[in-house]
Enzyme design. Structure first.
Site, short mmCIF file in Angstrom:
data_model
loop_
_atom_site.label_atom_id
_atom_site.label_comp_id
_atom_site.label_asym_id
_atom_site.label_seq_id
_atom_site.Cartn_x
_atom_site.Cartn_y
_atom_site.Cartn_z
N ASN A 2 0.80 -1.23 0.00
CA ASN A 2 0.00 0.00 0.00
C ASN A 2 0.84 1.29 0.00
OD1 ASN A 2 -2.47 1.72 0.90
ND2 ASN A 2 -1.02 1.94 2.59
N TYR A 18 3.93 8.84 -11.14
CA TYR A 18 3.04 8.05 -10.27
C TYR A 18 2.19 7.10 -11.11
CZ TYR A 18 -0.97 7.30 -7.10
OH TYR A 18 -1.97 6.75 -6.35
N ALA A 20 2.84 5.98 -14.05
CA ALA A 20 3.70 4.94 -14.63
C ALA A 20 3.96 3.82 -13.63
CB ALA A 20 5.03 5.56 -15.07
N THR A 21 4.18 4.18 -12.35
CA THR A 21 4.44 3.13 -11.35
C THR A 21 3.20 2.26 -11.14
OG1 THR A 21 3.81 4.47 -9.39
CG2 THR A 21 6.11 4.59 -10.11
N LYS A 22 2.02 2.87 -11.23
CA LYS A 22 0.78 2.12 -11.00
C LYS A 22 0.45 1.23 -12.21
CE LYS A 22 -0.34 3.62 -6.82
NZ LYS A 22 -0.18 2.73 -5.65
N GLY A 51 -10.37 5.60 -6.60
CA GLY A 51 -10.53 6.98 -7.06
C GLY A 51 -9.96 7.91 -6.00
N ASP A 97 -10.34 10.62 0.63
CA ASP A 97 -10.11 11.84 1.42
C ASP A 97 -9.01 11.69 2.48
OD1 ASP A 97 -11.41 10.30 3.31
OD2 ASP A 97 -13.08 11.68 3.61
N THR A 98 -7.85 11.17 2.08
CA THR A 98 -6.72 11.17 3.01
C THR A 98 -6.10 12.56 3.01
OG1 THR A 98 -5.08 10.52 1.32
CG2 THR A 98 -6.20 8.75 2.48
P1 NDP Z 1 -0.51 8.41 2.53
O1 NDP Z 1 0.48 9.40 2.05
O2 NDP Z 1 -1.48 8.81 3.58
O3 NDP Z 1 0.25 7.11 3.05
C1 NDP Z 1 1.42 6.67 2.45
C2 NDP Z 1 2.10 5.69 3.38
O4 NDP Z 1 3.34 5.27 2.79
C3 NDP Z 1 2.43 6.28 4.74
O5 NDP Z 1 2.23 5.31 5.74
C4 NDP Z 1 3.89 6.63 4.62
O6 NDP Z 1 4.49 6.58 5.90
C5 NDP Z 1 4.41 5.51 3.72
N1 NDP Z 1 5.63 5.88 2.99
C6 NDP Z 1 5.89 7.06 2.37
N2 NDP Z 1 7.12 7.02 1.83
C7 NDP Z 1 7.65 5.81 2.13
C8 NDP Z 1 8.92 5.19 1.89
N3 NDP Z 1 9.88 5.82 1.22
N4 NDP Z 1 9.12 3.93 2.36
C9 NDP Z 1 8.16 3.29 3.06
N5 NDP Z 1 6.94 3.81 3.32
C10 NDP Z 1 6.70 5.07 2.87
O7 NDP Z 1 -1.27 7.86 1.21
P2 NDP Z 1 -2.72 7.22 0.99
O8 NDP Z 1 -3.16 6.52 2.22
O9 NDP Z 1 -3.59 8.23 0.38
O10 NDP Z 1 -2.38 6.14 -0.15
C11 NDP Z 1 -2.31 4.75 0.13
C12 NDP Z 1 -2.42 3.98 -1.17
O11 NDP Z 1 -3.64 4.30 -1.84
C13 NDP Z 1 -1.31 4.28 -2.18
O12 NDP Z 1 -0.91 3.10 -2.83
C14 NDP Z 1 -1.98 5.22 -3.16
O13 NDP Z 1 -1.38 5.18 -4.45
C15 NDP Z 1 -3.38 4.66 -3.18
N6 NDP Z 1 -4.37 5.63 -3.66
C16 NDP Z 1 -4.71 6.72 -2.91
C17 NDP Z 1 -5.62 7.63 -3.40
C18 NDP Z 1 -6.05 8.81 -2.61
O14 NDP Z 1 -6.79 9.64 -3.17
N7 NDP Z 1 -5.67 8.94 -1.35
C19 NDP Z 1 -6.20 7.49 -4.75
C20 NDP Z 1 -5.78 6.31 -5.46
C21 NDP Z 1 -4.90 5.42 -4.91
P3 NDP Z 1 5.90 7.26 6.30
O15 NDP Z 1 5.88 8.64 5.73
O16 NDP Z 1 5.87 7.20 7.80
O17 NDP Z 1 6.95 6.37 5.70
#
Ligand code: NDP
Length: 283
Positions: free
Chosen positions: A113, A177, A179-181, A210, A213-214
């Site tokens: 995730n 982003y 591209a990675t997905k 989609g 709301d994070t």
């Molecule tokens: P957040 O930014 O809230 O969470 C990202 C998480 O990844 C955090 O726990 C962060 O913790 C961790 N993280 C960041 N950088 C690193 C790193 N270098 N190494 C390890 N961990 C890392 O994102 P969301 O909860 O919004 O997103 C979660 C997933 O949902 C993702 O895969 C995102 O692509 C997907 N998504 C989200 C959407 C949205 O609108 N929110 C839409 C579509 C998909 P820390 O900084 O402590 O390392």
């Protein structure tokens, strides 16, 4: 009967019907969850806890993970551990899987995730950023899955990969982003074929989300996107449900699946519609 999931204490209550969720398969399940310190990952940690799972959480920030861990224990998790790891380090995935195996003695769900931070703006030619983001968002997923597959094969477990609409249909301001997905879809959908051909009973669930709301997403898209954001707790539960029911793909909100079906039918209209959701002047 129907069970209900509610939000953690101190957060808006969100009654969700989960009658069709095989909660038995999650109670006592051994879960490794990445990106668990904030956002969707944090909410997934709370849902897994309510179902009585045993969880290893990971992210970079220990202070946040400690807090999430404490809340998980209050909510009913059987066991919770955390390990700090930066997924831009090529060694991190193996260390994390090794830690989880040591603490939990096996693995039933691997939830990939986490994502690295990336700007929400037009492509500026920063190839080094793309390379770094590929490591965090894609290569570390491959390495985590690779280290965990033999263990998941033993338990006939679930490999859950969190992706995005922009991993199915390209959108502006998300070049690297996106591209990675897309890469995740290519790799894990190919791997799904191979597991089936080898009659390995590990399911791969790709989750297409989609706008959710994070804090991170709202902050990035403010004034730039004309779209409403969907609730994070429900997104988190939908992902868990998809993994537990061994779905091939999960779409949240549900209508994204229709959009993906139409993707290649009317490309000109599709692109006009997509661009109309973005405020070009503020980027
Ligand atoms: P957040 O930014 O809230 O969470 C990202 C998480 O990844 C955090 O726990 C962060 O913790 C961790 N993280 C960041 N950088 C690193 C790193 N270098 N190494 C390890 N961990 C890392 O994102 P969301 O909860 O919004 O997103 C979660 C997933 O949902 C993702 O895969 C995102 O692509 C997907 N998504 C989200 C959407 C949205 O609108 N929110 C839409 C579509 C998909 P820390 O900084 O402590 O390392």
């Amino acid at each position: 009967g129907a069970s209900h999931v509610t939000s953690p204490p101190g957060e808006p209550s969100l009654p969700l019907k989960v009658a069709d969720l095989q909660t038995d398969s999650i109670s006592g399940a051994r879960v490794l969850l990445t990106g668990a310190s904030t956002g969707i990952g944090e909410q997934m940690a709370y849902h897994y806890s309510r179902f009585g799972a045993e969880i290893v959480l990971t992210a970079r920030r220990g202070t946040l993970l400690q807090k999430v861990m404490e809340k998980c224990l209050q909510l009913g998790a059987k066991k919770v551990f955390y390990i700090q790891a930066d997924m831009s380090s090529p060694q991190a995935p193996e260390e994390v899987v090794h830690f989880a195996l040591q603490k939990l003695g096996g693995l039933d769900h691997l939830v990939l995730n986490h994502i690295g931070g990336t700007p929400f703006r037009m492509w500026d030619g920063d190839v080094e950023h793309t390379r770094w983001l590929m490591q965090v968002n894609f290569l570390s997923y491959v390495a985590l899955a690779s280290a965990a597959l033999p263990i998941l094969a033993e338990s006939k477990g679930s490999l859950i990969v969190v992706s995005s609409l922009t991993g199915k249909i390209s959108t502006p301001f998300t070049t690297s982003y996106s591209a990675t997905k897309f890469a995740l879809d290519g790799f894990f959908s190919s791997l799904r074929h191979e597991l089936a051909m080898q009659k390995q009973d590990v399911c791969i669930t790709l989750c297409i989300l989609g706008l959710i709301d994070t804090e991170m997403a709202l902050e990035k898209t403010r004034d730039k996107v004309y779209m409403s954001a969907y609730p994070v707790a429900e997104a988190a539960l939908t992902i868990i449900k998809g993994g537990a029911t061994r779905a091939r793909e999960v779409f949240y909100p549900w209508w994204l699946e229709l959009l993906c079906c139409l993707r290649d039918w009317f490309p000109d209209q599709r692109d006009v519609v997509i661009q109309s959701f973005y405020n070009y002047t503020s980027v």
